[in-house]
Design a protein around this motif. Structure first.
Motif, PDB file in Angstrom:
ATOM      1  N   PHE A 159       0.858  -1.197   0.000  1.00 44.57           N
ATOM      2  CA  PHE A 159       0.000   0.000   0.000  1.00 44.57           C
ATOM      3  C   PHE A 159       0.886   1.235   0.000  1.00 44.57           C
ATOM      4  O   PHE A 159       2.002   1.202   0.519  1.00 44.57           O
ATOM      5  CB  PHE A 159      -0.876   0.025   1.263  1.00 44.57           C
ATOM      6  N   ILE A 160       0.346   2.322  -0.531  1.00 44.34           N
ATOM      7  CA  ILE A 160       1.117   3.557  -0.571  1.00 44.34           C
ATOM      8  C   ILE A 160       0.248   4.707  -0.040  1.00 44.34           C
ATOM      9  O   ILE A 160      -0.944   4.780  -0.334  1.00 44.34           O
ATOM     10  CB  ILE A 160       1.631   3.804  -2.000  1.00 44.34           C
ATOM     11  N   LEU A 187      -0.550  -2.938  -7.431  1.00 45.45           N
ATOM     12  CA  LEU A 187      -0.358  -2.443  -6.066  1.00 45.45           C
ATOM     13  C   LEU A 187      -1.684  -2.687  -5.348  1.00 45.45           C
ATOM     14  O   LEU A 187      -2.752  -2.653  -5.972  1.00 45.45           O
ATOM     15  CB  LEU A 187      -0.044  -0.954  -6.058  1.00 45.45           C
ATOM     16  N   ALA A 188      -1.610  -2.881  -4.003  1.00 46.95           N
ATOM     17  CA  ALA A 188      -2.845  -3.270  -3.304  1.00 46.95           C
ATOM     18  C   ALA A 188      -3.778  -2.094  -3.035  1.00 46.95           C
ATOM     19  O   ALA A 188      -4.994  -2.268  -2.977  1.00 46.95           O
ATOM     20  CB  ALA A 188      -2.494  -3.967  -2.004  1.00 46.95           C
ATOM     21  N   GLY A 189      -3.234  -0.899  -2.845  1.00 47.95           N
ATOM     22  CA  GLY A 189      -4.110   0.242  -2.560  1.00 47.95           C
ATOM     23  C   GLY A 189      -3.319   1.486  -2.247  1.00 47.95           C
ATOM     24  O   GLY A 189      -2.100   1.445  -2.078  1.00 47.95           O
ATOM     25  N   ALA A 190      -4.045   2.616  -2.182  1.00 47.49           N
ATOM     26  CA  ALA A 190      -3.370   3.881  -1.895  1.00 47.49           C
ATOM     27  C   ALA A 190      -4.273   4.801  -1.087  1.00 47.49           C
ATOM     28  O   ALA A 190      -5.500   4.786  -1.246  1.00 47.49           O
ATOM     29  CB  ALA A 190      -2.976   4.586  -3.203  1.00 47.49           C
ATOM     30  N   GLY A 191      -3.633   5.573  -0.214  1.00 51.11           N
ATOM     31  CA  GLY A 191      -4.322   6.616   0.551  1.00 51.11           C
ATOM     32  C   GLY A 191      -3.673   7.935   0.200  1.00 51.11           C
ATOM     33  O   GLY A 191      -2.500   8.145   0.493  1.00 51.11           O
ATOM     34  N   ARG A 244      -2.505   3.695 -12.963  1.00 51.88           N
ATOM     35  CA  ARG A 244      -2.487   2.525 -13.859  1.00 51.88           C
ATOM     36  C   ARG A 244      -2.207   1.246 -13.073  1.00 51.88           C
ATOM     37  O   ARG A 244      -2.863   0.227 -13.249  1.00 51.88           O
ATOM     38  CB  ARG A 244      -1.411   2.702 -14.933  1.00 51.88           C
ATOM     39  N   MET A 245      -1.231   1.321 -12.179  1.00 53.49           N
ATOM     40  CA  MET A 245      -0.850   0.123 -11.417  1.00 53.49           C
ATOM     41  C   MET A 245      -1.945  -0.298 -10.428  1.00 53.49           C
ATOM     42  O   MET A 245      -2.189  -1.490 -10.240  1.00 53.49           O
ATOM     43  CB  MET A 245       0.462   0.366 -10.674  1.00 53.49           C
ATOM     44  N   LEU A 246      -2.604   0.676  -9.831  1.00 57.50           N
ATOM     45  CA  LEU A 246      -3.692   0.335  -8.892  1.00 57.50           C
ATOM     46  C   LEU A 246      -4.844  -0.325  -9.648  1.00 57.50           C
ATOM     47  O   LEU A 246      -5.444  -1.299  -9.189  1.00 57.50           O
ATOM     48  CB  LEU A 246      -4.184   1.597  -8.176  1.00 57.50           C
TER      49      LEU A 246
END
Ligand code: 8YV
Length: 335
Positions: A244-245, A268-272, A261-263
């Motif tokens: 996660f980022i 990638l699993a997720g982002a905040g 694009r990656m999300l």
């Protein structure tokens, strides 16, 4: 070129404030200086900003005012201080300000805890699907508990990689440690051994190597020419697909298109994200994703924080106007 030690004219300096500030701060500014406020909070156009730098002795801008070289070369001889209402100064071309003898100050320290709190909130919210769950309930889709429903990922025991171990990075580390995360960090140089020991933190000289091993990555460095797209498409690809980022610093530090694009592709699993590369615009791809929590740049948005920031601005102006070096002077070399 006049130096900061040369007192401003005996009459009150003309201070132009670009946005609405807390009432108590505006009142105090009016008592101390000849102050032009922006009571209806309309963001200044480029023309208005140029007019302001041509008229003011002191300008108080915020993150939304772009004081680039083209604006600053138009500054009048009167402009001697830019007292930024904010910690980040990437809205100001520091080199041009220096060349024109304009001192720049910011408001460090007073938004550290608030920003670290929002960072920690995102570190929890994304893996634990807090916003996702709240949305389900609001839509009336909660049909009852099930053992395999709404599963997220555990925080405790995971590796957190902090990029930028300044005040905010360290405050994030302190909070994260209390949640049982293992603290790793990348910085231009290691923090003092006493801080490393307190945080049980591991320093990574190589950002690439750190990225490849982290479960959660938090961006806490300023945006400078050196950190623009620090998390490039190539570097994002080094991260684990389960990682996660979180970004509460500046959108420009991450290649937002590559991240989206990656999300989307579950690489990638997720982002905040509390900040965006082209704020207030948000990449439309991000808005469609389920595995992201997006906030409107509210990391330091507390009543208390805004008043503290205003107090700092006032102290910087008053000290400068009295002929002394303001406490929060920013030099390009510091970044
Ligand atoms: C502020 C910020 O809201 O201080 C900073 O660098 O990013 C924000 O938290 C903003 O800068 C106010 O100008």
């Amino acid at each position: 070129m006049k130096s900061h030690t040369e007192p401003m004219p005996a009459k009150k300096p003309l201070v132009i404030v670009t946005r609405k500030l807390p009432d108590a701060i505006e009142t105090r500014m009016r008592e101390l200086f000849e102050t032009r406020l922006n009571v209806d909070d309309t963001p200044m156009s480029r023309e208005k900003l140029i007019e302001a730098v041509q008229t003011a002795d002191i300008l108080v801008p915020t993150v939304t005012d772009r004081l680039d070289a083209k604006v600053l070369v138009r500054a009048g001889d009167r402009l001697k201080l830019i007292a930024n209402f904010g910690a980040g100064v990437d809205n100001i071309d520091l080199e041009t300000a220096r060349a024109r003898g304009i001192t720049v100050t910011n408001t460090p320290g007073v938004l550290t805890d608030d920003t670290a709190d929002i960072t920690m909130a995102l570190i929890l919210a994304v893996p634990r699907r807090i916003v996702d769950g709240a949305d389900v309930l609001r839509k009336g889709d909660f049909k009852g508990w099930s053992p395999t429903w709404m599963l997220g990922h555990r925080i405790t025991g995971k590796r957190l990689g902090i990029i930028g171990m300044g005040r905010i990075g360290q405050a994030v580390a302190r909070r994260a440690k209390a949640f049982g995360l293992q603290i790793h960090y990348h910085n231009r140089k290691p923090v003092p051994p006493s801080v490393e020991t307190e945080l049980e933190a591991t320093y990574w000289d190589s950002l690439d190597q750190m990225l490849a091993r982290m479960d959660i990555v938090s961006v806490n460095c300023p945006h400078t020419p050196a950190t623009y797209h620090l998390l490039s498409a190539r570097r994002l690809k080094l991260m684990k697909p389960t990682a996660f980022i979180v970004n509460t610093a500046r959108g420009e530090v991450i290649d937002e298109n590559a991240l989206a694009r990656m999300l989307e592709a579950n690489e990638l699993a997720g982002a905040g994200l509390d900040v965006f590369e082209h704020e207030p615009a948000v990449n439309p791809k991000l808005l469609k994703l389920k595995n992201v929590v997006l906030l409107p740049h509210m990391g330091s948005a507390t009543m208390e924080g805004r008043v503290d920031m205003g107090e700092k601005v006032i102290i910087n102006i008053k000290t400068f106007a009295d002929g002394h070096r303001p406490p929060d002077r920013v030099l390009a070399a510091m970044l």
